[in-house]
Design an enzyme around this catalytic site. Sequence first.
Site, PDB file in Angstrom:
ATOM      1  N   GLU A  13       0.816  -1.219   0.000  1.00  0.00           N
ATOM      2  CA  GLU A  13       0.000   0.000   0.000  1.00  0.00           C
ATOM      3  C   GLU A  13       0.852   1.272   0.000  1.00  0.00           C
ATOM      4  O   GLU A  13       0.375   2.347   0.355  1.00  0.00           O
ATOM      5  CB  GLU A  13      -0.942  -0.010   1.204  1.00  0.00           C
ATOM      6  CG  GLU A  13      -1.923  -1.164   1.200  1.00  0.00           C
ATOM      7  CD  GLU A  13      -2.730  -1.263   2.474  1.00  0.00           C
ATOM      8  OE1 GLU A  13      -3.657  -0.461   2.636  1.00  0.00           O
ATOM      9  OE2 GLU A  13      -2.418  -2.126   3.315  1.00  0.00           O
ATOM     10  N   SER A 142      -6.680  -2.000   1.862  1.00  0.00           N
ATOM     11  CA  SER A 142      -7.002  -1.400   0.561  1.00  0.00           C
ATOM     12  C   SER A 142      -7.556  -2.415  -0.432  1.00  0.00           C
ATOM     13  O   SER A 142      -7.505  -2.217  -1.640  1.00  0.00           O
ATOM     14  CB  SER A 142      -5.772  -0.704  -0.041  1.00  0.00           C
ATOM     15  OG  SER A 142      -5.356   0.362   0.781  1.00  0.00           O
ATOM     16  N   TYR A 208     -10.130   4.003  -4.613  1.00  0.00           N
ATOM     17  CA  TYR A 208      -9.151   5.043  -4.900  1.00  0.00           C
ATOM     18  C   TYR A 208      -9.317   5.732  -6.249  1.00  0.00           C
ATOM     19  O   TYR A 208      -8.511   6.571  -6.606  1.00  0.00           O
ATOM     20  CB  TYR A 208      -7.739   4.452  -4.770  1.00  0.00           C
ATOM     21  CG  TYR A 208      -7.484   3.974  -3.355  1.00  0.00           C
ATOM     22  CD1 TYR A 208      -7.427   4.875  -2.306  1.00  0.00           C
ATOM     23  CD2 TYR A 208      -7.348   2.624  -3.079  1.00  0.00           C
ATOM     24  CE1 TYR A 208      -7.226   4.444  -1.008  1.00  0.00           C
ATOM     25  CE2 TYR A 208      -7.138   2.181  -1.774  1.00  0.00           C
ATOM     26  CZ  TYR A 208      -7.074   3.101  -0.752  1.00  0.00           C
ATOM     27  OH  TYR A 208      -6.879   2.674   0.539  1.00  0.00           O
ATOM     28  N   ARG A 246     -11.544   3.788  12.340  1.00  0.00           N
ATOM     29  CA  ARG A 246     -12.726   3.645  11.480  1.00  0.00           C
ATOM     30  C   ARG A 246     -13.203   2.207  11.528  1.00  0.00           C
ATOM     31  O   ARG A 246     -12.417   1.280  11.307  1.00  0.00           O
ATOM     32  CB  ARG A 246     -12.382   4.037  10.045  1.00  0.00           C
ATOM     33  CG  ARG A 246     -13.591   4.350   9.176  1.00  0.00           C
ATOM     34  CD  ARG A 246     -13.203   4.527   7.720  1.00  0.00           C
ATOM     35  NE  ARG A 246     -12.941   3.229   7.094  1.00  0.00           N
ATOM     36  CZ  ARG A 246     -11.964   3.008   6.225  1.00  0.00           C
ATOM     37  NH1 ARG A 246     -11.118   3.952   5.901  1.00  0.00           N
ATOM     38  NH2 ARG A 246     -11.816   1.803   5.690  1.00  0.00           N
ATOM     39  N   ASP A 248     -15.613  -0.546   9.867  1.00  0.00           N
ATOM     40  CA  ASP A 248     -16.372  -0.857   8.660  1.00  0.00           C
ATOM     41  C   ASP A 248     -17.368  -1.975   8.954  1.00  0.00           C
ATOM     42  O   ASP A 248     -17.021  -2.969   9.598  1.00  0.00           O
ATOM     43  CB  ASP A 248     -15.436  -1.295   7.537  1.00  0.00           C
ATOM     44  CG  ASP A 248     -14.465  -0.189   7.127  1.00  0.00           C
ATOM     45  OD1 ASP A 248     -14.780   0.988   7.378  1.00  0.00           O
ATOM     46  OD2 ASP A 248     -13.401  -0.509   6.580  1.00  0.00           O
ATOM     47  N   GLU A 260     -14.047  -4.887   9.696  1.00  0.00           N
ATOM     48  CA  GLU A 260     -12.720  -4.670  10.247  1.00  0.00           C
ATOM     49  C   GLU A 260     -12.634  -3.293  10.887  1.00  0.00           C
ATOM     50  O   GLU A 260     -13.527  -2.459  10.716  1.00  0.00           O
ATOM     51  CB  GLU A 260     -11.647  -4.813   9.164  1.00  0.00           C
ATOM     52  CG  GLU A 260     -11.770  -3.829   8.023  1.00  0.00           C
ATOM     53  CD  GLU A 260     -10.706  -4.057   6.962  1.00  0.00           C
ATOM     54  OE1 GLU A 260      -9.760  -4.822   7.210  1.00  0.00           O
ATOM     55  OE2 GLU A 260     -10.822  -3.452   5.884  1.00  0.00           O
ATOM     56  N   ASN A 262      -9.983  -0.040  11.180  1.00  0.00           N
ATOM     57  CA  ASN A 262      -8.794   0.598  10.622  1.00  0.00           C
ATOM     58  C   ASN A 262      -8.241   1.619  11.611  1.00  0.00           C
ATOM     59  O   ASN A 262      -8.929   2.586  11.955  1.00  0.00           O
ATOM     60  CB  ASN A 262      -9.138   1.310   9.311  1.00  0.00           C
ATOM     61  CG  ASN A 262      -9.541   0.339   8.228  1.00  0.00           C
ATOM     62  OD1 ASN A 262      -8.696  -0.216   7.545  1.00  0.00           O
ATOM     63  ND2 ASN A 262     -10.839   0.125   8.073  1.00  0.00           N
ATOM     64  N   GLY A 266      -7.338   5.956   5.662  1.00  0.00           N
ATOM     65  CA  GLY A 266      -6.801   6.778   4.595  1.00  0.00           C
ATOM     66  C   GLY A 266      -7.200   8.238   4.734  1.00  0.00           C
ATOM     67  O   GLY A 266      -8.266   8.565   5.256  1.00  0.00           O
TER      68      GLY A 266
END
Length: 301
Positions: A13, A142, A208, A246, A248, A260, A262, A266
């Site tokens: 990443e 990602s 992205y 974060r 999800d 998951e 994070n 990002g």
Amino acid sequence: MKVGVIMGGISSEREISLNTGKEIVNNLDKERYQVQSIIIDKKTDIFDKVKDLDFALLALHGKFGEDGTVQSVLQTLDIPYSGCNALSSALCMDKDMTKKVLIANGINTADWVMVKKGEEIDVNAVETIGYPLVVKPNSGGSSVATGIVRDREELVNLIYEALKYDNEVMVEKYIKGDEITCCILDGKMLPVIAIRPKSSFFDFTSKYSDGGAEEVIVELQPELHNKVEAMALSCWRSLKCSVYARVDMLIQDGEPYVLEINTLPGMTKNSLFPKSAAAVGMSFSDLLDNIIQLSLKERQK
């Protein structure tokens, strides 16, 4: 105060990290901070390039960045850094360990099995979960080498592809539902974002690319919102997160399932955390300032 934005790294990443780092550098308050870009090309750079920093703002993703390793080094060097501590970072980076903690705390998450590099794949055991299945590197991010499979041939092929990126691969029951993300800052949940990828899966391209997915602030029904918020904050507490993270989730038939957590979300122009913060009137610059100040407070504990 000299703030070093740590970016790059050695994981798959790296390019996303560089994009995140550049966005952060562009949006930091230059009147308040002396900003320095620090690009990590090899592991030893973390020792050589951070010595004169007052604060390390982490824009790293993946292994040697998001997994607690860099956090441990910075802690040893007495350099305060952004986000969760080394323990939380390591736990959340390891999807298998994350799920074990979630299950232990009564938090919904999809059934899964693990496949390890060097061991024969027990396809029959994996298939007991039932197709479709999601295959992903255990410590990846990602959505690299991640996908949905619907038969044995697809399953085996994607497992071998994912094993190119990690020593362990997670095979997870596919939960068909609406994907949402819950951004948490200082133990408080910001507005929920619904993710509606143009493809059937929120993959690397969707994440992205401009227009790859529709990401909108949503107001859930009160009962569902309360359930989602309680679950997100339970994840925060169970995994001992701090500063920001974060969570999800997928919503299936009114029930949330955690995908998951994070610990270094990002921060590119397409990223979810700045969008959620903006919904409460917090600019990107203000968000970064909050992260720095909250992190300094956390590191003093």
